[in-house]
Structures are given as C-alpha cells and as structure tokens.
Enzyme design. Sequence first.
Site, PDB file in Angstrom:
ATOM      1  N   PRO A   2      66.273   4.780   9.703  1.00  0.00           N
ATOM      2  CG  PRO A   2      65.005   5.433   7.832  1.00  0.00           C
ATOM      3  CD  PRO A   2      64.899   5.098   9.350  1.00  0.00           C
ATOM      4  CD  GLU A   3      71.689   4.391  12.444  1.00  0.00           C
ATOM      5  OE1 GLU A   3      72.807   4.937  12.242  1.00  0.00           O
ATOM      6  OE2 GLU A   3      71.211   3.301  12.888  1.00  0.00           O
ATOM      7  CE  LYS A  58      69.832   9.292  12.983  1.00  0.00           C
ATOM      8  NZ  LYS A  58      69.182   8.692  14.277  1.00  0.00           N
ATOM      9  NE  ARG A 260      70.096   7.034  21.470  1.00  0.00           N
ATOM     10  CZ  ARG A 260      69.567   7.208  20.407  1.00  0.00           C
ATOM     11  NH1 ARG A 260      69.588   6.140  19.529  1.00  0.00           N
ATOM     12  NH2 ARG A 260      69.164   8.413  20.071  1.00  0.00           N
TER      13      ARG A 260
END
Length: 272
Positions: A2-3, A58, A260
Amino acid sequence: MPEWPEMENYRTQLSPRICGQSIRGVSVNRPRTINEPVDTFTSQLVGRTVLFLERRGKHLLFHLDDGNRLHLHLMLGGWLAYGPQGPKEDSHFQVIVTFEDGNSIYFGGLRLGYLHRISAKQAAEIMRELGPDPFDPRLSEEAFHKRLAGKRGKLKTTLTDQHFIAGIGNCYSDEICFDAKIHPAVIARSLDAESSTRLYRSMRNILQEAKDAGGYMENPLTPGDIVTGGYNERCRVYDRKGEPCVVCGSEIQFETISGRKMFYCPNCQRKP
C-alpha cells in the site's frame, strides 16, 4: 505494498465510520504484530474512543482519547477490511478491533506489517524521520526542485525513498515517471528545471487520480465497496511487462534497480 493512494483511501473511508466510536473488543491472533503483551494491548484499548485518523506517507495513525496512538504500517501484503464480519475466517486476521456499533476493522496480511500502541511523543519521533507528504503545502515546485537537486541516486530509488518524500513506492514511482516521460533510471539531480517541473506535477496528478480511483489494491474495504482497487486497471506501466504502451504501442519493459521492480516504456521514456 500500500502506498499514498491506498492509505489515503483507507483514511477517508474509515474516518466517518469509526471516529467518535469507542472500542468494544480487541482480538489478537498474532502477538508479533503488536508491540506489547496481548493482555496489556487489549485492556488498554477497550473503552478508548477513536478521535480521528491521520495519514503520514504509508503510515496510518488512530488518535485515541487517552492521548496515545495506534500506529499502522501495512508493509508488503497488508490490507484492511471493515464491517460486521470479515471476508475470511477471523483466524486469518492478525488483529481485529471491534467498535460499539458492532462493526470491526480486520487487519490482514500483517506478516511484515504491524499495529503498535504508542504515545504521542513516540509517534512524533517516528513521523519526524519521514520526508514531506506529496501534497504538503510547503512542498512547492521550488522546494521539490531543491530536494531533487541534492539526490545522487537514480530517480526510481529517490522517489521510493521515504526520507525524500513519504508515501511513494514501486507502483506509483513508475506511473509518475511514465506520466512525466522520464526514464526511472536517470540520475535524479541530472534533471533540468523543465523535467523536474513535469515530475512534480505528474506526482501530484497521478497520486490524486489513483486515490480518487481507490488505489490499485483489489481487496474491498467493505462488502459494498466498489471504489477500492479501481486504479489497478488504469496502471499504464506498472506490472504491465510485455504489454503495449497505451501511448505509442511499444512493449513495456521490466528491470530491477537496487532490488526494486521497474516498469517503463523504452520509447516514451528514453534514456538520456
């Protein structure tokens, strides 16, 4: 993970439902998710009233009437559900907090995430480590340019650095770069003023669009929730490896950078 859009979606949907309500019960199925003995955690929460919800990056903070906070960070795989019963058996949730009206928040997927009861001072210390919110009024275009000019790393890792700006992760860093027509592997401080301005405006536009669409996480918050997860189908590049670019038709590429995921269009976002 979640961002900003996902956590802001949770905040705006939960606030009118739980603020002003007292906590009637707490169930902890995974003690490692919390930061104190289960008996202490539950006894100190039962009877407390949630005054308001605050989001920083976040992180979600439940402000309680005794001055303490419930500090939530969902990390990778965490999600929330709310209602008179959860979408799965109760044992599948790490923590369940039940309110006076009989509805509960179900905290799921918190194998890496956590829900800690902390003091106001502890919360302030934790939040102090974060960079500014993307929509902080003090983060003007000029302030953004100055922050970016001091970063030696690549743009992807800069945007996902929570000390730089709080709330952006793998998904939206790629979406922002695509919207700004900038390759995510460029050196952050190498951007000229015009490119930096595009990036700043794309950051705000993409995050607001994603929040309005409910973010990209597909687990609905409530049984009748038709908002959460609405942005998943709107992602232009994230998790779209091999698909045609929505602008030019080129094949979306996937690479890893500093561990990433990185998705981009090789034509719309050419390396300098």
